[in-house]
Design a protein around this motif. Structure first.
Motif, PDB file in Angstrom:
ATOM      1  N   HIS A 147     -24.760 -64.137  34.428  1.00 12.81           N
ATOM      2  CA  HIS A 147     -24.815 -62.896  33.648  1.00 12.81           C
ATOM      3  C   HIS A 147     -25.486 -63.166  32.313  1.00 12.81           C
ATOM      4  CE1 HIS A 147     -22.096 -60.175  35.967  1.00 12.81           C
ATOM      5  NE2 HIS A 147     -21.868 -61.334  36.562  1.00 12.81           N
ATOM      6  N   VAL A 148     -26.205 -62.168  31.835  1.00 15.83           N
ATOM      7  CA  VAL A 148     -26.845 -62.266  30.533  1.00 15.83           C
ATOM      8  C   VAL A 148     -26.905 -60.842  29.982  1.00 15.83           C
ATOM      9  CG1 VAL A 148     -29.241 -61.975  31.271  1.00 15.83           C
ATOM     10  CG2 VAL A 148     -28.743 -63.467  29.362  1.00 15.83           C
ATOM     11  N   PRO A 149     -26.770 -60.653  28.676  1.00 17.12           N
ATOM     12  CA  PRO A 149     -26.819 -59.270  28.166  1.00 17.12           C
ATOM     13  C   PRO A 149     -28.209 -58.668  28.313  1.00 17.12           C
ATOM     14  CG  PRO A 149     -26.560 -60.849  26.377  1.00 17.12           C
ATOM     15  CD  PRO A 149     -26.381 -61.608  27.643  1.00 17.12           C
ATOM     16  N   SER A 150     -28.238 -57.377  28.632  1.00 20.30           N
ATOM     17  CA  SER A 150     -29.515 -56.688  28.804  1.00 20.30           C
ATOM     18  C   SER A 150     -30.130 -56.377  27.449  1.00 20.30           C
ATOM     19  CB  SER A 150     -29.284 -55.396  29.579  1.00 20.30           C
ATOM     20  OG  SER A 150     -30.418 -54.584  29.498  1.00 20.30           O
ATOM     21  N   VAL A 151     -31.455 -56.468  27.370  1.00 22.06           N
ATOM     22  CA  VAL A 151     -32.116 -56.092  26.128  1.00 22.06           C
ATOM     23  C   VAL A 151     -32.798 -54.733  26.259  1.00 22.06           C
ATOM     24  CG1 VAL A 151     -32.467 -58.483  25.455  1.00 22.06           C
ATOM     25  CG2 VAL A 151     -34.277 -57.286  26.669  1.00 22.06           C
ATOM     26  N   THR A 152     -32.547 -54.039  27.367  1.00 20.76           N
ATOM     27  CA  THR A 152     -33.189 -52.738  27.547  1.00 20.76           C
ATOM     28  C   THR A 152     -32.850 -51.752  26.423  1.00 20.76           C
ATOM     29  OG1 THR A 152     -33.163 -53.092  29.912  1.00 20.76           O
ATOM     30  CG2 THR A 152     -33.501 -50.849  29.170  1.00 20.76           C
ATOM     31  N   PRO A 153     -31.624 -51.700  25.907  1.00 24.64           N
ATOM     32  CA  PRO A 153     -31.374 -50.779  24.793  1.00 24.64           C
ATOM     33  C   PRO A 153     -32.224 -51.099  23.566  1.00 24.64           C
ATOM     34  CG  PRO A 153     -29.316 -51.524  25.739  1.00 24.64           C
ATOM     35  CD  PRO A 153     -30.388 -52.361  26.351  1.00 24.64           C
ATOM     36  N   MET A 154     -32.604 -52.381  23.436  1.00 22.79           N
ATOM     37  CA  MET A 154     -33.374 -52.784  22.258  1.00 22.79           C
ATOM     38  C   MET A 154     -34.872 -52.635  22.497  1.00 22.79           C
ATOM     39  SD  MET A 154     -33.008 -56.457  20.453  1.00 22.79           S
ATOM     40  CE  MET A 154     -31.304 -56.563  20.893  1.00 22.79           C
ATOM     41  N   PHE A 155     -35.330 -53.048  23.695  1.00 23.31           N
ATOM     42  CA  PHE A 155     -36.742 -52.941  24.063  1.00 23.31           C
ATOM     43  C   PHE A 155     -36.820 -52.162  25.389  1.00 23.31           C
ATOM     44  CE2 PHE A 155     -36.539 -57.034  21.815  1.00 23.31           C
ATOM     45  CZ  PHE A 155     -37.491 -56.833  20.841  1.00 23.31           C
ATOM     46  N   PRO A 156     -37.167 -50.891  25.348  1.00 26.37           N
ATOM     47  CA  PRO A 156     -37.196 -50.120  26.608  1.00 26.37           C
ATOM     48  C   PRO A 156     -38.122 -50.739  27.656  1.00 26.37           C
ATOM     49  CG  PRO A 156     -37.371 -48.667  24.729  1.00 26.37           C
ATOM     50  CD  PRO A 156     -37.449 -50.058  24.179  1.00 26.37           C
ATOM     51  N   SER A 157     -39.144 -51.465  27.244  1.00 26.63           N
ATOM     52  CA  SER A 157     -40.063 -52.036  28.236  1.00 26.63           C
ATOM     53  C   SER A 157     -39.379 -53.101  29.091  1.00 26.63           C
ATOM     54  CB  SER A 157     -41.280 -52.638  27.545  1.00 26.63           C
ATOM     55  OG  SER A 157     -40.889 -53.677  26.675  1.00 26.63           O
ATOM     56  N   ALA A 158     -38.177 -53.520  28.709  1.00 31.40           N
ATOM     57  CA  ALA A 158     -37.496 -54.546  29.497  1.00 31.40           C
ATOM     58  C   ALA A 158     -36.882 -53.976  30.765  1.00 31.40           C
ATOM     59  CB  ALA A 158     -36.407 -55.196  28.660  1.00 31.40           C
ATOM     60  N   SER A 159     -36.813 -52.664  30.882  1.00 28.55           N
ATOM     61  CA  SER A 159     -36.033 -52.077  31.973  1.00 28.55           C
ATOM     62  C   SER A 159     -36.488 -52.560  33.345  1.00 28.55           C
ATOM     63  CB  SER A 159     -36.117 -50.559  31.882  1.00 28.55           C
ATOM     64  OG  SER A 159     -35.530 -49.984  32.994  1.00 28.55           O
ATOM     65  N   TRP A 160     -37.763 -52.340  33.672  1.00 29.58           N
ATOM     66  CA  TRP A 160     -38.228 -52.719  35.020  1.00 29.58           C
ATOM     67  C   TRP A 160     -38.344 -54.226  35.160  1.00 29.58           C
ATOM     68  CZ3 TRP A 160     -42.317 -48.944  37.452  1.00 29.58           C
ATOM     69  CH2 TRP A 160     -41.712 -47.695  37.599  1.00 29.58           C
ATOM     70  N   LEU A 161     -38.645 -54.899  34.023  1.00 35.06           N
ATOM     71  CA  LEU A 161     -38.759 -56.359  34.098  1.00 35.06           C
ATOM     72  C   LEU A 161     -37.402 -56.970  34.426  1.00 35.06           C
ATOM     73  CD1 LEU A 161     -41.021 -56.733  30.970  1.00 35.06           C
ATOM     74  CD2 LEU A 161     -41.733 -56.965  33.327  1.00 35.06           C
TER      75      LEU A 161
END
Ligand code: SF4
Lengths: 167, 172
Positions: free
Chosen positions: A95-109
């Motif tokens: 498990h690792v925390p998601s950075v999508t809230p911080m960088f939206p471009s991380a979502s699909w990656l």
């Protein structure tokens, strides 16, 4: 900006920033990840506002088996940095925390890394497979997955690859 | 027109009578053969370019190679209007169900050409990404080997398929 200067600037806050082959890498532990990324994004002389790539690699046998790499770009200062996080093989899935809230471009990656490596991003709004079909078993880019032909899986039917078919 | 004029050899005409009819410019055949002849000379392929092979398929349809010589220059975007599916390129695992759906939407009679080694067996991509042979999903009539097959090879495959369509009429 000159890379050495960027590395110097980063070392003030991240003493283990490495400069190699004209690239700067910062290695952090998973619990420091979000703090590091937000400071890289927000501090006025860094301003890494764009996550241009997020990927992973698998090193079975190492203490830290999975390595995530976050590639950040500063549109303002035109410099780049790579942030790496190592994850142990246990627990599986890691498990690792998601950075999508911080960088939206991380979502699909992040969905792609989850799909191929089975790393779970806590806090991702919609963590589903993105490239393999729904219902696929396993995570194909893990080194422990078998190489070679796979069964055709179609509506519950299984057809082996040509070299394993009997005629 | 008197009935015996259009009847075939099955009705017991002698060689001389048939010869006679040939001179009058009348050709006798079976309905099945005539239908097959019409089908094979006006096939409507569905566009199904999936990868690099599709470039060669497009070349085959364009001016240099000119598939319209066999009445099939228009590739239909709708499977409802097509009776030939040229699977041009590698089929990914996720594409398999889509491919089958499109095949199911094509009206009968329909044929499938598997173009290139990827579509036929998975080719060099012996891995998790691709379906190892499109024949595990749809029935394939003609395999065209090559990576990619040249337009001539595709055209040869199409002509062999035409011969097959004509031959099938005998059994219908
Ligand atoms: S057979 Fe060759 S040209 Fe055709 S899809 Fe495969 S790799 Fe591409």
């Amino acid at each position: 900006m000159i890379v050495a200067e960027l590395a110097e600037r980063l070392r003030a806050r991240h003493p283990d920033a490495v400069e190699a082959r004209g690239e700067v890498t910062v290695v952090v532990s998973p619990d420091r990840l979000l703090d590091t990324l937000s400071s890289l994004r927000d501090e006025h002389d860094l301003r890494f506002t764009f996550l241009s790539d997020l990927t992973a690699s698998d090193w079975p046998g190492l203490d830290l088996r999975f390595w995530l790499a976050y590639h950040l770009l500063s549109m303002e200062h035109l410099h780049r940095v790579r942030v790496k996080v190592g994850l142990p093989p246990r627990p599986d899935p890691p498990h690792v925390p998601s950075v999508t809230p911080m960088f939206p471009s991380a979502s699909w990656l992040e969905r792609e890394v989850f799909d191929f490596f089975g790393i779970v991003f806590d806090g991702h709004p919609d963590l589903r497979r993105i490239e393999m079909p729904e219902g696929w078993e396993g995570h194909p880019l893990r080194k422990t997955e078998g190489l070679g032909g796979v069964n055709t899986r179609y509506k519950g039917a299984f057809i082996p690859p040509p070299d394993q078919r009997s005629t | 027109m008197p009935v015996q004029r259009i009847s075939g050899a099955q009705l017991g005409q002698t060689e001389a009578e048939l010869e006679d009819e040939a001179h009058r410019g009348i050709l006798t055949t079976t309905l099945g053969k005539a239908v097959a002849w019409a089908r094979k000379n006006s096939m409507w392929p569905a566009t199904f370019g999936l990868a690099c092979c599709a470039i060669e398929m497009m070349a085959a349809g364009a001016a240099d190679y000119d598939l319209s010589r066999w009445g099939m220059e228009i590739f239909r975007a709708s499977p409802r209007q097509a009776d030939l599916m040229i699977v041009a390129g590698r089929v990914s695992q996720k594409m398999g169900p889509v491919l089958r759906t499109i095949f199911d939407q094509m009206p009968e009679p329909k044929w499938v050409i598997s173009m290139g080694v990827c579509a036929s067996t998975g080719g060099m991509f012996n891995n998790y990404g691709l379906i190892q042979g499109v024949d595990t999903i749809v029935p394939v009539d003609m395999y065209v080997p090559g990576c990619p097959p040249r337009p001539e090879m595709l055209m040869y495959g199409i002509l062999r398929l035409h011969a097959k369509v004509q031959r099938e009429a005998r059994f219908k």
